[in-house]
Write a protein that holds these residues in place. Structure first.
Motif, PDB file in Angstrom:
ATOM      1  N   UNK A 501      31.223  42.662  35.078  1.00  0.00           N
ATOM      2  CA  UNK A 501      30.064  41.538  35.236  1.00  0.00           C
ATOM      3  C   UNK A 501      28.872  41.913  35.592  1.00  0.00           C
ATOM      4  N   UNK A 502      28.784  43.069  35.943  1.00  0.00           N
ATOM      5  CA  UNK A 502      27.243  43.127  35.903  1.00  0.00           C
ATOM      6  C   UNK A 502      26.750  44.286  34.833  1.00  0.00           C
ATOM      7  N   UNK A 503      27.537  44.666  34.302  1.00  0.00           N
ATOM      8  CA  UNK A 503      26.880  44.924  33.398  1.00  0.00           C
ATOM      9  C   UNK A 503      26.799  44.008  31.872  1.00  0.00           C
ATOM     10  N   UNK A 504      27.523  42.774  32.124  1.00  0.00           N
ATOM     11  CA  UNK A 504      27.039  42.031  31.030  1.00  0.00           C
ATOM     12  C   UNK A 504      25.775  41.227  31.727  1.00  0.00           C
ATOM     13  N   UNK A 505      25.527  41.017  32.593  1.00  0.00           N
ATOM     14  CA  UNK A 505      24.384  40.265  33.765  1.00  0.00           C
ATOM     15  C   UNK A 505      23.113  41.445  33.183  1.00  0.00           C
ATOM     16  N   UNK A 506      22.994  42.152  33.601  1.00  0.00           N
ATOM     17  CA  UNK A 506      21.849  43.977  32.801  1.00  0.00           C
ATOM     18  C   UNK A 506      21.597  42.235  31.842  1.00  0.00           C
ATOM     19  N   UNK A 507      22.581  43.195  30.525  1.00  0.00           N
ATOM     20  CA  UNK A 507      22.679  42.946  28.762  1.00  0.00           C
ATOM     21  C   UNK A 507      21.911  41.199  28.862  1.00  0.00           C
ATOM     22  N   UNK A 508      22.380  40.451  29.579  1.00  0.00           N
ATOM     23  CA  UNK A 508      21.886  38.985  29.178  1.00  0.00           C
ATOM     24  C   UNK A 508      20.687  38.831  30.355  1.00  0.00           C
ATOM     25  N   UNK A 509      20.217  39.529  31.290  1.00  0.00           N
ATOM     26  CA  UNK A 509      18.422  39.040  32.165  1.00  0.00           C
ATOM     27  C   UNK A 509      18.015  40.046  30.390  1.00  0.00           C
ATOM     28  N   UNK A 510      18.312  41.047  30.374  1.00  0.00           N
ATOM     29  CA  UNK A 510      17.521  42.287  29.075  1.00  0.00           C
ATOM     30  C   UNK A 510      17.211  41.447  27.978  1.00  0.00           C
ATOM     31  N   UNK A 511      18.246  40.335  27.632  1.00  0.00           N
ATOM     32  CA  UNK A 511      18.084  39.851  26.296  1.00  0.00           C
ATOM     33  C   UNK A 511      17.422  39.248  26.669  1.00  0.00           C
ATOM     34  N   UNK A 512      17.021  37.897  27.446  1.00  0.00           N
ATOM     35  CA  UNK A 512      16.097  37.593  28.244  1.00  0.00           C
ATOM     36  C   UNK A 512      15.016  37.740  27.717  1.00  0.00           C
ATOM     37  N   UNK A 513      14.569  39.247  28.427  1.00  0.00           N
ATOM     38  CA  UNK A 513      13.430  39.167  28.443  1.00  0.00           C
ATOM     39  C   UNK A 513      12.552  39.829  28.019  1.00  0.00           C
TER      40      UNK A 513
END
Length: 596
Positions: A501-513
């Motif tokens: 969950x943490x990794x997917x959240x990180x990818x999502x945050x970076x994708x938004x950024x």
């Protein structure tokens, strides 16, 4: 008698910074014909317990306590006694098949060697048995695959070969360290049925190390939960998964991603729905608390279909990657293998496309074609609107600099001779040669923290990290150049549920950024449903169906996709037992039904 008995096991690793205790006072046992699941977060010590049970700890480890297998105390046993024990009395399925298979030896020969090491059979008999074992674990065309090298098989097929080697001599104890990590859901169900039949027919005891709670519910009789090197809860599988006593167990179960299906979804029972809806644990109150840092149950991502239409006359951006009528054939003549046939797909800027299908369906090959690692037999590949097949020299390097890659096997993709910091900095050295060393180190430290790893890990080697930590290092290396496209081949397959969950959240945050697009290859349909806007379903090298995620997974258009969805395990042993009974008549009448 217990086939495995561990009493007060302590394991300490000696490092440059001092002694690091990994396991403390662990006691557990496995009876003949029983499966004990050892679960916990990455780094909790569960794999260390499994390695200690067979005397496979590294040279800087010290073990104390008692580990009894078939009357042999493994702690302090000589190498001759351990050699007789391993492979015959007890065997192991390792988490990463790349480390367990010899890349220069054909598959059939490796299995036959295991047979002949412990039984007086001829080379011809051992070769025939190797083919039978490949067939038993669901490898298609076993006669042909027996002559293949490991690199010619998919990740899931390599894992099945490792399982075939482990069961070759019908051991009394099988230690399985994440045995289904690389397998798609349908083959996973078949492998679990196979291991279950082995335990029932021959009385083999199984110590199952896993982070997949659905696998635990489907396969285990008892569960032991580990936290920071200690066992915090143990008991029958229904007691632990449905009525967990320890807060940590409740938090682990809360982090499990769940596939949402239509109301008529066959076999998913109470676990249809998103988030913790329908959970049978902690039915009163607010439910179990998520692990610190664990992402939401349903990740929020932008739907490119909701974006406003471009104004008339304004050109739209080309797809970041486009595959047109791609076919890939390996080999020639009658021995040629058709990996892909007329595959077409696109990924738009900022979009995430999930590529799913069974092991060997061609999804990883399609990703490698998009990366320029596998040349297509026919068809064309475009990156950022430029034909990759025609790009040469600097132009090709400039295109590929805009692509970050996370491969399925972090051990194979990280150079063991380099430190973590050097692995992450490698793309910077290749594509930004003028960057000062101090700036490079700062960038490495920054990206490590973005994937939730302490910057102090930069000085360690990849083999000093857990499987989940290595996978996050691979993600950090892929993102260090801030790519326009991320190709992720099973990026969460080696991760426990909370870190996933943490990794997917990180990818999502970076994708938004950063706005990069993502081609997300996975066999975990629940993760794909959380993460992707569109899904492409592959079968036997062809596109079976594709469309928006919600439409494809909630209302699948083909029987194949429906079968994939129905095979997704859920962390409820009652539901899994019911679904297992539903599977039996079909397998008894028509075989496994596994496609190539």
């Amino acid at each position: 008698m217990n086939i495995l008995e561990i009493e007060n096991l302590d394991v300490t690793f000696t490092t440059e910074t001092g002694d690091v205790p990994a396991v403390r006072e662990v006691s557990l046992h496995v009876r003949p014909g029983e499966t004990l699941a050892l679960v916990g977060e990455s780094g909790s010590g569960k794999s260390t317990v499994a390695l200690a049970a067979l005397g496979l700890l590294s040279g800087n480890a010290r073990a104390s306590g008692r580990v009894d297998i078939g009357g042999v105390d493994v702690v302090g046993a000589g190498e001759a006694d351990l050699s007789r024990l391993r492979g015959r009395t007890a065997s192991m399925v390792f988490q990463e098949p790349a480390t367990a298979l010899d890349p220069l030896t054909r598959i059939g020969a490796q299995i036959a060697e295991v047979v002949r090491n412990h039984r007086p059979v001829s080379a011809k008999e051992a070769a025939a048995e190797a083919i039978a074992l490949l067939r038993r674990v669901g490898i298609p065309d076993p006669e042909q695959r027996a002559s293949a090298f490991p690199f010619q098989l998919s990740g899931g097929q390599r894992q099945r070969v490792v399982i075939a080697m482990a069961i070759a001599n019908s051991p009394g104890l099988l230690i399985a360290d994440e045995p289904t990590t690389a397998l798609d859901v349908t083959v996973q169900a078949e492998i679990l049925d196979l291991l279950r039949a082995l335990a029932a027919d021959s009385g083999t005891g199984v110590l199952l190390v896993t982070h997949n709670m659905g696998v635990v519910a489907d396969f285990a009789d008892r569960v032991a939960v580990m936290l920071q090197g200690e066992i915090v809860e143990t008991g029958p599988v229904e007691e632990v998964l449905l009525r967990p006593a320890h807060e940590y167990t409740r938090r682990l179960l809360s982090a499990v991603p769940r596939l949402r299906v239509a109301e008529s979804g066959e076999g998913l029972g109470r676990f249809s729905g998103s988030g913790s809806e329908g959970m049978t644990v902690a039915e009163s109150g607010d439910g179990p608390e998520r692990l610190p840092g664990a992402g939401p149950k349903r990740l929020t991502v932008a739907d490119p279909g909701d974006a406003p239409a471009a104004a008339p006359g304004v050109p739209t951006a080309p797809p970041v990657v486009e595959l047109r009528d791609i076919s890939v054939h390996f080999g020639r003549g009658r021995r040629a293998v058709r990996a892909l046939q007329d595959v077409s797909l696109t990924v738009a800027p900022g979009e995430t496309v999930g590529l799913v299908g069974e092991s060997g369906s061609g999804k990883s090959t399609a990703a490698r074609v998009a990366l320029g690692l596998v040349p297509p037999t026919s068809g064309s590949v475009a990156l950022f609107g430029t034909d990759l097949g025609r790009a040469r020299g600097r132009a090709r390097r400039a295109l590929l600099a805009g692509v970050g890659v996370v491969l399925q096997d972090p051990v194979a993709s990280l150079d063991a001779r380099m430190s973590v910091g050097e692995c992450v900095a490698e793309p910077l050295r290749v594509h930004r040669r003028g960057m000062p060393a101090a700036e490079r180190r700062a960038r490495v430290a920054e990206v490590l923290e973005r994937v939730r790893l302490p910057r102090e890990l930069a000085g360690r080697g990849p083999r000093e990290l857990s499987g989940g930590q290595r996978q996050r290092v691979s993600l950090a290396r892929a993102l260090v150049l801030e790519p326009r496209l991320l190709v992720a081949d099973e990026p969460t397959s080696a991760l426990d549920v909370s870190v996933q969950q943490t990794v997917l959240e990180v990818i999502t945050e970076l994708q938004d950024e950063l706005g990069f697009a993502c081609l997300f290859v996975s066999h975990d349909l629940a993760v794909v449903q959380q993460f992707a806007q569109r899904v492409v379903v592959m079968r036997a090298g062809q596109v079976e169906e594709q469309g928006p995620t919600e439409t494809t997974l909630l209302h699948p258009g083909t029987d194949y996709t429906r079968r994939l969805i129905a095979a997704v395990p859920v962390p409820d042993p009652v539901v899994q037992r019911h679904r297992r009974m539903q599977r039996r008549p079909a397998s008894a009448v028509g075989g496994t039904g596994t496609s190539a």
